[in-house]
Design a protein around this motif. Structure first.
Motif, mmCIF file in Angstrom:
data_model
loop_
_atom_site.group_PDB
_atom_site.id
_atom_site.type_symbol
_atom_site.label_atom_id
_atom_site.label_comp_id
_atom_site.label_asym_id
_atom_site.label_seq_id
_atom_site.Cartn_x
_atom_site.Cartn_y
_atom_site.Cartn_z
ATOM 1 N N ALA A 130 27.544 -25.223 -43.178
ATOM 2 C CA ALA A 130 27.451 -25.373 -41.732
ATOM 3 C C ALA A 130 27.606 -26.815 -41.241
ATOM 4 O O ALA A 130 27.484 -27.058 -40.070
ATOM 5 N N LYS A 131 27.886 -27.753 -42.113
ATOM 6 C CA LYS A 131 28.015 -29.140 -41.682
ATOM 7 C C LYS A 131 29.254 -29.319 -40.823
ATOM 8 O O LYS A 131 30.302 -28.761 -41.094
ATOM 9 N N ARG A 132 29.094 -30.129 -39.789
ATOM 10 C CA ARG A 132 30.199 -30.361 -38.870
ATOM 11 C C ARG A 132 31.075 -31.503 -39.380
ATOM 12 O O ARG A 132 30.585 -32.466 -39.958
ATOM 13 N N ASN A 133 32.360 -31.407 -39.144
ATOM 14 C CA ASN A 133 33.308 -32.411 -39.627
ATOM 15 C C ASN A 133 33.104 -33.778 -38.991
ATOM 16 O O ASN A 133 33.496 -34.787 -39.564
ATOM 17 N N ASP A 134 32.489 -33.839 -37.804
ATOM 18 C CA ASP A 134 32.288 -35.153 -37.215
ATOM 19 C C ASP A 134 31.225 -35.958 -37.963
ATOM 20 O O ASP A 134 31.072 -37.152 -37.740
ATOM 21 N N LEU A 158 36.915 -41.239 -41.079
ATOM 22 C CA LEU A 158 35.547 -40.876 -40.721
ATOM 23 C C LEU A 158 35.520 -39.872 -39.587
ATOM 24 O O LEU A 158 36.348 -39.924 -38.682
ATOM 25 N N GLY A 159 34.536 -38.991 -39.632
ATOM 26 C CA GLY A 159 34.264 -38.133 -38.494
ATOM 27 C C GLY A 159 33.735 -38.981 -37.344
ATOM 28 O O GLY A 159 33.176 -40.063 -37.544
ATOM 29 N N TYR A 160 33.885 -38.480 -36.135
ATOM 30 C CA TYR A 160 33.547 -39.262 -34.951
ATOM 31 C C TYR A 160 32.081 -39.698 -34.912
ATOM 32 O O TYR A 160 31.771 -40.780 -34.432
ATOM 33 N N ALA A 161 31.180 -38.894 -35.419
ATOM 34 C CA ALA A 161 29.753 -39.238 -35.383
ATOM 35 C C ALA A 161 29.411 -40.386 -36.323
ATOM 36 O O ALA A 161 28.382 -41.042 -36.143
#
Length: 176
Positions: A69-73, A91-94
């Motif tokens: 369930a981890k988000r790509n950001d 890198l993901g945006y976060a």
């Protein structure tokens, strides 16, 4: 597109290296449970750069991690063109506020020597270690709340309460 965290399309890694890198990636996810680190090794067509593929993977890939369930950001993708010995880290945006473009460039310079010698397992292991160290340093210097909510009174202004304030006693009420 669903991918493994470690994708070796060029068969550049031995089975032993693959297993070792899976342990390294597991350790990274234990240290940073909201994040993941994905690696793609392959021979890229001349019209696609490692950086372009990394950007596409972070924006369109679905990586199989310990916790799917981890988000790509909150992820990063290390792409290695094994034919050209070129690597890119996207890198993901976060994660961008915590790791600068200069940090990524320095990381890639530090893994260049093993890439040139075709020691891909060592290059990946070093990249994960350097990235984890930088992420840890940046996260520890950042405020815990990200500057978004500074106190419980800010929550009250939104009509919210902390769990402790909203908690009701489990003791039965007595009549007097």
């Amino acid at each position: 597109m669903r991918l493994e965290r470690l994708t070796d399309n060029s068969n550049a890694l031995s089975l032993r290296e693959q297993r070792q890198l899976e342990v390294v990636l597991d350790d990274f996810e234990r240290s940073f449970p909201q994040c993941f680190f994905a690696v793609y090794l392959g021979v890229l067509p001349t019209m696609i750069t490692a950086r372009d593929l990394g950007f596409w993977l972070i924006n369109h890939g679905a990586f199989h991690t310990q916790q799917i369930a981890k988000r790509n950001d909150f992820g990063c993708a290390l792409v290695i063109d094994s034919q050209r010995g070129i690597a890119a880290l996207t890198l993901g945006y976060a994660l961008e506020p915590y790791v600068s473009e200069a940090d990524v460039t320095l990381l890639l310079e530090q893994v260049r020597s093993p890439l040139i010698r075709q020691l891909y397992g060592l290059a990946v292991e070093r990249a994960v270690a350097i990235f984890g160290k930088k992420l840890s340093q940046s996260a520890s210097s950042a405020s815990l709340d990200g500057g978004m909510i500074s106190s419980p009174t800010d929550l009250n202004g939104l009509g919210l309460q902390t769990l402790r304030n909203a908690h009701r006693s489990s003791r039965p009420m007595t009549k007097h």
